[in-house]
Design an enzyme around this catalytic site. Structure first.
Site, PDB file in Angstrom:
ATOM      1  N   GLY A  62       0.835  -1.194   0.000  1.00 41.74           N
ATOM      2  CA  GLY A  62       0.000   0.000   0.000  1.00 41.74           C
ATOM      3  C   GLY A  62       0.863   1.233   0.000  1.00 41.74           C
ATOM      4  O   GLY A  62       2.043   1.182   0.350  1.00 41.74           O
ATOM      5  N   CYS A  89       5.240  -6.288   1.650  1.00 43.03           N
ATOM      6  CA  CYS A  89       5.635  -4.879   1.620  1.00 43.03           C
ATOM      7  C   CYS A  89       4.942  -4.094   2.744  1.00 43.03           C
ATOM      8  O   CYS A  89       5.298  -4.275   3.897  1.00 43.03           O
ATOM      9  CB  CYS A  89       5.376  -4.288   0.245  1.00 43.03           C
ATOM     10  N   TYR A  90       3.930  -3.275   2.439  1.00 44.42           N
ATOM     11  CA  TYR A  90       3.220  -2.602   3.538  1.00 44.42           C
ATOM     12  C   TYR A  90       2.723  -3.643   4.530  1.00 44.42           C
ATOM     13  O   TYR A  90       2.763  -3.431   5.747  1.00 44.42           O
ATOM     14  CB  TYR A  90       2.036  -1.790   2.998  1.00 44.42           C
ATOM     15  N   HIS A 183       7.796  -7.923  -3.733  1.00 41.39           N
ATOM     16  CA  HIS A 183       6.463  -8.252  -4.256  1.00 41.39           C
ATOM     17  C   HIS A 183       6.482  -9.581  -5.007  1.00 41.39           C
ATOM     18  O   HIS A 183       6.841  -9.606  -6.180  1.00 41.39           O
ATOM     19  CB  HIS A 183       5.982  -7.135  -5.197  1.00 41.39           C
ATOM     20  N   GLU A 185       4.019 -11.175  -6.121  1.00 45.12           N
ATOM     21  CA  GLU A 185       2.875 -11.283  -7.039  1.00 45.12           C
ATOM     22  C   GLU A 185       3.147 -10.723  -8.425  1.00 45.12           C
ATOM     23  O   GLU A 185       2.373 -10.974  -9.348  1.00 45.12           O
ATOM     24  CB  GLU A 185       1.646 -10.596  -6.416  1.00 45.12           C
ATOM     25  N   SER A 238     -24.833  -9.593 -25.850  1.00 47.17           N
ATOM     26  CA  SER A 238     -24.248  -8.727 -26.862  1.00 47.17           C
ATOM     27  C   SER A 238     -23.476  -9.502 -27.913  1.00 47.17           C
ATOM     28  O   SER A 238     -23.080  -8.948 -28.922  1.00 47.17           O
ATOM     29  CB  SER A 238     -23.286  -7.768 -26.177  1.00 47.17           C
ATOM     30  N   GLY A 239     -23.199 -10.776 -27.639  1.00 51.02           N
ATOM     31  CA  GLY A 239     -22.337 -11.515 -28.551  1.00 51.02           C
ATOM     32  C   GLY A 239     -20.909 -11.596 -28.015  1.00 51.02           C
ATOM     33  O   GLY A 239     -20.084 -12.327 -28.539  1.00 51.02           O
ATOM     34  N   VAL A 241     -17.956 -12.451 -25.042  1.00 56.89           N
ATOM     35  CA  VAL A 241     -17.754 -13.680 -24.285  1.00 56.89           C
ATOM     36  C   VAL A 241     -18.466 -13.647 -22.927  1.00 56.89           C
ATOM     37  O   VAL A 241     -19.087 -14.630 -22.514  1.00 56.89           O
ATOM     38  CB  VAL A 241     -16.252 -14.054 -24.178  1.00 56.89           C
ATOM     39  N   ASP A 242     -18.433 -12.500 -22.232  1.00 56.05           N
ATOM     40  CA  ASP A 242     -19.023 -12.460 -20.885  1.00 56.05           C
ATOM     41  C   ASP A 242     -20.523 -12.746 -20.916  1.00 56.05           C
ATOM     42  O   ASP A 242     -21.030 -13.579 -20.171  1.00 56.05           O
ATOM     43  CB  ASP A 242     -18.795 -11.104 -20.217  1.00 56.05           C
ATOM     44  N   THR A 244     -22.289 -14.128 -23.253  1.00 57.83           N
ATOM     45  CA  THR A 244     -22.593 -15.463 -23.780  1.00 57.83           C
ATOM     46  C   THR A 244     -22.390 -16.528 -22.704  1.00 57.83           C
ATOM     47  O   THR A 244     -23.226 -17.417 -22.524  1.00 57.83           O
ATOM     48  CB  THR A 244     -21.700 -15.779 -25.000  1.00 57.83           C
ATOM     49  N   LYS A 393     -11.336 -12.482 -16.094  1.00 54.92           N
ATOM     50  CA  LYS A 393     -11.608 -12.705 -17.520  1.00 54.92           C
ATOM     51  C   LYS A 393     -11.081 -14.063 -18.012  1.00 54.92           C
ATOM     52  O   LYS A 393     -11.765 -14.767 -18.753  1.00 54.92           O
ATOM     53  CB  LYS A 393     -10.968 -11.577 -18.332  1.00 54.92           C
ATOM     54  N   ASP A 480      -9.431   4.831 -63.302  1.00 52.32           N
ATOM     55  CA  ASP A 480      -9.195   6.092 -63.990  1.00 52.32           C
ATOM     56  C   ASP A 480     -10.149   7.214 -63.596  1.00 52.32           C
ATOM     57  O   ASP A 480     -10.137   8.278 -64.180  1.00 52.32           O
ATOM     58  CB  ASP A 480      -9.261   5.911 -65.525  1.00 52.32           C
ATOM     59  N   LYS A 535      -1.360   3.412 -26.028  1.00 49.20           N
ATOM     60  CA  LYS A 535      -2.169   3.951 -24.925  1.00 49.20           C
ATOM     61  C   LYS A 535      -1.312   3.931 -23.669  1.00 49.20           C
ATOM     62  O   LYS A 535      -0.873   2.847 -23.289  1.00 49.20           O
ATOM     63  CB  LYS A 535      -3.399   3.088 -24.721  1.00 49.20           C
ATOM     64  N   GLU A 541     -10.153   2.666 -28.130  1.00 53.12           N
ATOM     65  CA  GLU A 541     -11.186   3.077 -29.082  1.00 53.12           C
ATOM     66  C   GLU A 541     -10.899   4.507 -29.542  1.00 53.12           C
ATOM     67  O   GLU A 541     -10.142   5.235 -28.901  1.00 53.12           O
ATOM     68  CB  GLU A 541     -12.568   2.998 -28.419  1.00 53.12           C
TER      69      GLU A 541
HETATM   70  N1  GLN Z   1       4.450   2.721   1.656  1.00 52.72           N
HETATM   71  C1  GLN Z   1       5.323   1.685   2.135  1.00 52.72           C
HETATM   72  C2  GLN Z   1       6.773   2.006   1.812  1.00 52.72           C
HETATM   73  O1  GLN Z   1       7.059   2.904   1.072  1.00 52.72           O
HETATM   74  C3  GLN Z   1       4.935   0.348   1.510  1.00 52.72           C
HETATM   75  C4  GLN Z   1       5.129   0.303   0.024  1.00 52.72           C
HETATM   76  C5  GLN Z   1       4.466  -0.874  -0.616  1.00 52.72           C
HETATM   77  O2  GLN Z   1       3.668  -1.582  -0.014  1.00 52.72           O
HETATM   78  N2  GLN Z   1       4.741  -1.075  -1.904  1.00 52.72           N
HETATM   79  O3  GLN Z   1       7.657   1.352   2.305  1.00 52.72           O
END
Ligand code: GLN
Length: 543
Positions: A62, A89-90, A183, A185, A238-239, A241-242, A244, A393, A480, A535, A541
């Protein structure tokens, strides 16, 4: 009637508490990919209000500093649940804060790749923490933090370090509390999934039984219980995937007591209404009514150039028509002796929508409630039924395959609600609609036939592609004769989450074949251009 059991009561569940990190949803996704069911709730969740017991809890990252006066903190009841906890982390800092307020601001932020040394280092004969079982002594991890632990909380040990983080991972092994500063994840931590698996499967002992096959059976049962033996449900398709997949699930559960409605708004892709009818009725057996309202939409769109106005007209008219149709269906349904009233409205809400509406936005932010299609169910006095609200998804796609829905539909590119109206810059006319439909059909046909170097179809390799029409005409020559014709823009992007996207590159041969075919086969086109903005700054779009 008993409340039908939702997945967290049927599957072993890891609860992810969100402290507002941009990566929190990835923790849930990684767990699901391991076939472990997981749900996310905001960090402010009171555990006494939870009606189910998780097998383990993960505290996310966080943006806050745990020592700040307005920092969010977990309900201390989490430590009385008697289940393993992993802080990321946090989340790690939150553990340290709870067990001794040992967190300070670091001298500098640590952002990016770091080398993690798992204890004990090479050659030592001590034990490796269960959190790191099966991992090498050194591995790359991704860090993103500015705060750090000042010392270990009592009864915790250090289980990994990095050059910048002496407490890169800590554990209270008897209580099974773990914290990692990195992290696991994110894909930048290449072996991160193994850390999550070790926590969920070996430490929490969560069963890996979350499969789309199991979910399908349980969901069909849940729908049946919820709707009851006579209740009826109405929903728009709508056609895509969700809708349907949702429609097919409803059909499996309650057969013809589910009524699907498709509104042809005149700005669909070429032959789309016909194809949807074919797929839903003939192939999937769903009870479907197609309302051809194309003329009504196109006459309302006449002279309208502003994209927001176009969207509003299409959205509101859709609701009007759907409501009219629902009334007709309800009237007929009343006369069916075996069935009761239409009580439910099917909505294809997915888990990312749920996450978006409940994720932690800050200590003082009010939580945005999830909005539904133009307030329609409320207006019609219908209750919502959302069979996909627990699914990501990729899970919707997997269950689509499981339900026997054709691969082509399961992997269909997204298509916006306002349809081709926002792929035609400026006023929408029947002629422009025809041109975009034809050009788009050629582009799609070529994308499906074309192959990447490793043999996948270009269509599958691309996340979203379409033909659009620019407002200005340009000069061309056909046989032409001078032609003052339209400019078709082709767009194709690759993305994982649709938040950012990169323009796709085609080889010369493919690009010129598509351009030649559109120029030759679609009457009224003078130029074909390729729109190659990423993007950001562009959106996917056009309008
Ligand atoms: N804010 C906290 C820090 O800066 C945790 C950061 C985080 O969870 N990515 O250490």
């Amino acid at each position: 009637m008993d409340d039908p059991a939702p997945p967290h009561q049927l599957f072993d569940t890891i609860l992810v508490l969100d402290f507002g990190s941009q990566y929190t949803h990835l923790i849930t996704r990684r767990l699901r990919e391991l076939n472990v069911y997981s749900e996310m709730l905001p960090c402010t969740q009171k555990l006494a209000d939870l009606t189910w017991k998780p097998k383990g809890v993960i505290l996310s990252g966080g943006p806050y500093s745990v020592y700040a006066s307005d920092a969010p903190h977990v309900d201390p009841e989490v430590f009385n649940l008697d289940v393993p906890i992993l802080g990321i982390c946090y989340g790690l800092q939150e553990l340290a804060w709870h067990f001794g307020k040992n967190v300070l601001a670091g001298e500098k932020r640590e952002y990016g790749r770091a080398a993690l040394n798992i204890h004990p280092r090479n050659g030592q004969e001590a034990h490796v923490s269960r959190l790191f079982e099966g991992l090498p002594d050194d591995m790359d991890v991704w860090m993103s933090h500015g705060d750090k632990l000042s010392r270990l909380p009592d009864d915790f040990i250090t289980i990994a370090t990095s050059a910048n983080s002496p407490y890169a991972a800590i554990a209270h092994e008897s209580k099974e509390y773990y914290g990692v500063q990195f992290h696991p994840e994110v894909t930048h931590t290449p072996k991160g999934t193994q850390v999550i698996r070790n926590f969920a499967v070996s430490i929490c002992k969560a069963r890996q039984n979350w499969t789309m096959e199991a979910f399908r059976d349980k969901e069909v049962e849940r729908i049946r219980k919820l709707v009851g033996p006579k209740g009826q449900v109405i929903g728009a398709v709508s056609g895509g995937v969700d809708s349907t997949v949702a429609a097919k699930l409803m059909h499996e559960a309650i057969g013809d007591r589910f009524h699907a409605v498709m509104v042809d708004n005149g700005v669909l892709r070429k032959d789309e209404a016909k194809q949807v009818k074919q797929t839903l009725t003939k192939n999937l057996g769903v009870n479907l009514t197609v309302v051809d309202a194309s003329e009504r939409f196109l006459s309302l769109l006449k002279g309208v150039e502003d994209p927001e106005k176009k969207r509003k007209i299409i959205g509101n008219t859709f609701i009007e028509i759907f409501e009219e149709e629902a009334k007709k269906i309800a009237k007929e349904a009343e006369n069916t002796p075996r069935a009761g009233n239409i009580e439910y409205f099917l909505q294809g809400t997915l888990y990312p929508d749920v996450i978006e509406s409940i994720s932690f936005k800050g200590p003082s932010a009010t939580i945005k409630t999830h909005h539904n299609v133009g307030g329609l169910p409320e207006k019609m006095n219908l209750k919502l039924i959302e069979p996909l609200r627990e699914l990501f998804k990729d899970e919707v796609r997997a269950i689509g395959t499981e339900l026997g829905i054709a691969e082509e539909l399961v992997w269909r590119h997204p298509f916006p609600g306002p349809g081709l109206a926002i792929r035609i810059i400026g006023e929408v006319t029947p002629e422009k609609v025809r041109i975009v439909q034809e050009a788009d059909a050629i582009f799609m046909e070529e994308l499906k036939a074309g192959k990447t170097k490793d043999g996948t179809s270009l269509y599958r390799d691309i996340s979203q592609a379409f033909a659009a029409l620019f407002v200005d005409k340009a000069v061309g020559v056909v046989g032409d004769q001078r032609l003052h014709g339209y400019v078709i823009a082709l767009r194709a992007v690759k993305t994982t989450d649709f938040m950012t996207a990169k323009a796709y590159w085609f080889d010369e041969e493919f690009a010129s074949r598509v351009s030649d075919r559109i120029g030759n086969e679609v009457q009224g086109v003078a130029r074909v251009v390729y729109e190659w903005t990423s993007k950001p700054p562009a959106t996917i779009e056009l309008e």
